[in-house]
Scaffold this motif. Sequence first.
Motif, PDB file in Angstrom:
ATOM      1  N   ASP A  23      -7.444 154.213 -34.705  1.00  0.00           N
ATOM      2  CA  ASP A  23      -6.446 153.981 -33.665  1.00  0.00           C
ATOM      3  C   ASP A  23      -6.696 154.893 -32.461  1.00  0.00           C
ATOM      4  OD1 ASP A  23      -2.870 154.510 -33.426  1.00  0.00           O
ATOM      5  OD2 ASP A  23      -4.117 153.003 -32.472  1.00  0.00           O
ATOM      6  N   HIS A  24      -7.024 154.293 -31.319  1.00  0.00           N
ATOM      7  CA  HIS A  24      -7.274 155.047 -30.089  1.00  0.00           C
ATOM      8  C   HIS A  24      -6.661 154.305 -28.917  1.00  0.00           C
ATOM      9  CE1 HIS A  24     -10.228 157.815 -31.847  1.00  0.00           C
ATOM     10  NE2 HIS A  24     -10.623 156.770 -32.565  1.00  0.00           N
ATOM     11  N   VAL A  25      -6.419 155.016 -27.835  1.00  0.00           N
ATOM     12  CA  VAL A  25      -6.020 154.411 -26.571  1.00  0.00           C
ATOM     13  C   VAL A  25      -7.048 154.842 -25.548  1.00  0.00           C
ATOM     14  CG1 VAL A  25      -4.270 154.301 -24.768  1.00  0.00           C
ATOM     15  CG2 VAL A  25      -3.561 154.436 -27.154  1.00  0.00           C
ATOM     16  N   ILE A  26      -7.638 153.859 -24.866  1.00  0.00           N
ATOM     17  CA  ILE A  26      -8.596 154.178 -23.814  1.00  0.00           C
ATOM     18  C   ILE A  26      -8.051 153.651 -22.492  1.00  0.00           C
ATOM     19  CG2 ILE A  26     -10.566 154.189 -25.379  1.00  0.00           C
ATOM     20  CD1 ILE A  26     -11.349 151.485 -24.125  1.00  0.00           C
ATOM     21  N   GLU A  27      -8.516 154.238 -21.406  1.00  0.00           N
ATOM     22  CA  GLU A  27      -8.073 153.849 -20.073  1.00  0.00           C
ATOM     23  C   GLU A  27      -9.262 153.289 -19.317  1.00  0.00           C
ATOM     24  OE1 GLU A  27      -6.506 156.354 -16.329  1.00  0.00           O
ATOM     25  OE2 GLU A  27      -5.276 156.534 -18.145  1.00  0.00           O
ATOM     26  N   ASP A  28      -9.092 152.098 -18.699  1.00  0.00           N
ATOM     27  CA  ASP A  28     -10.192 151.490 -17.956  1.00  0.00           C
ATOM     28  C   ASP A  28     -10.240 152.048 -16.534  1.00  0.00           C
ATOM     29  OD1 ASP A  28      -8.304 150.071 -16.391  1.00  0.00           O
ATOM     30  OD2 ASP A  28      -8.549 148.223 -17.550  1.00  0.00           O
ATOM     31  N   GLY A  31      -7.090 152.192 -14.529  1.00  0.00           N
ATOM     32  CA  GLY A  31      -5.993 152.988 -15.068  1.00  0.00           C
ATOM     33  C   GLY A  31      -5.165 152.274 -16.121  1.00  0.00           C
ATOM     34  N   THR A  32      -5.552 151.050 -16.481  1.00  0.00           N
ATOM     35  CA  THR A  32      -4.841 150.305 -17.512  1.00  0.00           C
ATOM     36  C   THR A  32      -5.228 150.849 -18.881  1.00  0.00           C
ATOM     37  OG1 THR A  32      -4.882 148.330 -16.133  1.00  0.00           O
ATOM     38  CG2 THR A  32      -4.411 148.006 -18.470  1.00  0.00           C
ATOM     39  N   GLN A  33      -4.238 151.091 -19.722  1.00  0.00           N
ATOM     40  CA  GLN A  33      -4.507 151.591 -21.057  1.00  0.00           C
ATOM     41  C   GLN A  33      -4.670 150.446 -22.046  1.00  0.00           C
ATOM     42  OE1 GLN A  33      -1.488 154.444 -22.088  1.00  0.00           O
ATOM     43  NE2 GLN A  33      -2.426 156.016 -20.824  1.00  0.00           N
ATOM     44  N   HIS A  34      -5.623 150.620 -22.952  1.00  0.00           N
ATOM     45  CA  HIS A  34      -5.930 149.621 -23.974  1.00  0.00           C
ATOM     46  C   HIS A  34      -5.944 150.315 -25.326  1.00  0.00           C
ATOM     47  CE1 HIS A  34      -7.407 146.745 -20.900  1.00  0.00           C
ATOM     48  NE2 HIS A  34      -7.787 147.843 -20.294  1.00  0.00           N
ATOM     49  N   ARG A  35      -5.211 149.772 -26.285  1.00  0.00           N
ATOM     50  CA  ARG A  35      -5.192 150.320 -27.642  1.00  0.00           C
ATOM     51  C   ARG A  35      -6.228 149.567 -28.474  1.00  0.00           C
ATOM     52  NH1 ARG A  35      -2.403 153.644 -30.421  1.00  0.00           N
ATOM     53  NH2 ARG A  35      -0.723 153.849 -28.915  1.00  0.00           N
ATOM     54  N   THR A  36      -6.984 150.304 -29.257  1.00  0.00           N
ATOM     55  CA  THR A  36      -7.936 149.657 -30.154  1.00  0.00           C
ATOM     56  C   THR A  36      -7.154 148.953 -31.261  1.00  0.00           C
ATOM     57  OG1 THR A  36      -8.181 151.681 -31.450  1.00  0.00           O
ATOM     58  CG2 THR A  36      -9.775 151.318 -29.684  1.00  0.00           C
ATOM     59  N   ALA A  50     -18.726 141.867 -19.210  1.00  0.00           N
ATOM     60  CA  ALA A  50     -17.753 140.948 -18.612  1.00  0.00           C
ATOM     61  C   ALA A  50     -16.382 141.100 -19.257  1.00  0.00           C
ATOM     62  CB  ALA A  50     -18.242 139.506 -18.744  1.00  0.00           C
ATOM     63  N   SER A  51     -16.312 141.809 -20.369  1.00  0.00           N
ATOM     64  CA  SER A  51     -15.033 141.972 -21.071  1.00  0.00           C
ATOM     65  C   SER A  51     -14.582 143.434 -21.059  1.00  0.00           C
ATOM     66  CB  SER A  51     -15.144 141.438 -22.494  1.00  0.00           C
ATOM     67  OG  SER A  51     -16.143 142.141 -23.206  1.00  0.00           O
ATOM     68  N   GLN A  52     -14.765 144.099 -19.933  1.00  0.00           N
ATOM     69  CA  GLN A  52     -14.382 145.510 -19.793  1.00  0.00           C
ATOM     70  C   GLN A  52     -12.969 145.743 -20.282  1.00  0.00           C
ATOM     71  OE1 GLN A  52     -16.028 148.207 -18.766  1.00  0.00           O
ATOM     72  NE2 GLN A  52     -17.895 147.186 -18.185  1.00  0.00           N
ATOM     73  N   PRO A  53     -12.687 146.793 -20.973  1.00  0.00           N
ATOM     74  CA  PRO A  53     -13.552 147.939 -21.242  1.00  0.00           C
ATOM     75  C   PRO A  53     -14.406 147.770 -22.497  1.00  0.00           C
ATOM     76  CG  PRO A  53     -11.385 148.432 -22.084  1.00  0.00           C
ATOM     77  CD  PRO A  53     -11.309 147.057 -21.444  1.00  0.00           C
ATOM     78  N   TRP A  54     -14.374 146.588 -23.097  1.00  0.00           N
ATOM     79  CA  TRP A  54     -15.088 146.361 -24.352  1.00  0.00           C
ATOM     80  C   TRP A  54     -16.526 145.941 -24.110  1.00  0.00           C
ATOM     81  CZ3 TRP A  54     -11.777 148.850 -26.839  1.00  0.00           C
ATOM     82  CH2 TRP A  54     -10.419 148.664 -26.647  1.00  0.00           C
ATOM     83  N   CYS A  55     -17.397 146.276 -25.027  1.00  0.00           N
ATOM     84  CA  CYS A  55     -18.817 145.918 -24.952  1.00  0.00           C
ATOM     85  C   CYS A  55     -18.997 144.451 -25.334  1.00  0.00           C
ATOM     86  CB  CYS A  55     -19.613 146.806 -25.910  1.00  0.00           C
ATOM     87  SG  CYS A  55     -21.364 146.371 -26.009  1.00  0.00           S
ATOM     88  N   ASP A  56     -19.798 143.728 -24.545  1.00  0.00           N
ATOM     89  CA  ASP A  56     -20.125 142.343 -24.885  1.00  0.00           C
ATOM     90  C   ASP A  56     -21.624 142.156 -25.137  1.00  0.00           C
ATOM     91  OD1 ASP A  56     -21.274 142.413 -22.352  1.00  0.00           O
ATOM     92  OD2 ASP A  56     -20.019 140.820 -21.521  1.00  0.00           O
ATOM     93  N   GLY A  57     -22.355 143.274 -25.231  1.00  0.00           N
ATOM     94  CA  GLY A  57     -23.792 143.215 -25.510  1.00  0.00           C
ATOM     95  C   GLY A  57     -24.672 143.129 -24.282  1.00  0.00           C
ATOM     96  N   THR A  58     -24.088 143.127 -23.083  1.00  0.00           N
ATOM     97  CA  THR A  58     -24.870 143.012 -21.847  1.00  0.00           C
ATOM     98  C   THR A  58     -25.884 144.137 -21.702  1.00  0.00           C
ATOM     99  OG1 THR A  58     -23.081 141.824 -20.750  1.00  0.00           O
ATOM    100  CG2 THR A  58     -24.698 142.858 -19.316  1.00  0.00           C
ATOM    101  N   HIS A  59     -25.610 145.310 -22.264  1.00  0.00           N
ATOM    102  CA  HIS A  59     -26.532 146.433 -22.147  1.00  0.00           C
ATOM    103  C   HIS A  59     -27.935 146.076 -22.645  1.00  0.00           C
ATOM    104  CE1 HIS A  59     -24.863 146.801 -26.230  1.00  0.00           C
ATOM    105  NE2 HIS A  59     -26.048 147.279 -26.560  1.00  0.00           N
ATOM    106  N   LYS A  60     -28.028 145.099 -23.528  1.00  0.00           N
ATOM    107  CA  LYS A  60     -29.334 144.687 -24.062  1.00  0.00           C
ATOM    108  C   LYS A  60     -30.208 144.041 -22.991  1.00  0.00           C
ATOM    109  CE  LYS A  60     -27.272 143.912 -28.560  1.00  0.00           C
ATOM    110  NZ  LYS A  60     -26.834 142.895 -29.520  1.00  0.00           N
TER     111      LYS A  60
END
Length: 68
Positions: A23-28, A31-36, A50-60
């Motif tokens: 359980d974490h809360v991150i801020e994009d 400034g919007t907070q997102h709970r895991t 494209a799905s910030q703040p989450w990873c969608d694999g684009t880094h590959k």
Amino acid sequence: MSGHDDHPDVILCAGGPMLLRGDHVIEDADGTQHRTVRPISAVCRCGKSASQPWCDGTHKLIPKQRRP
């Protein structure tokens, strides 16, 4: 730690996302907070998902020398 003494809560994947366990809360950037909500959540570190703040694999798709 979230009760998993043998597993860290945060893992930085070389050239990839940051994995959060539990359980974490991150801020994009806005400034919007997102709970895991998953047991393990992948947070984008390259800034290209494209799905910030989450990873969608684009880094590959980014050349290895330009990955986080």
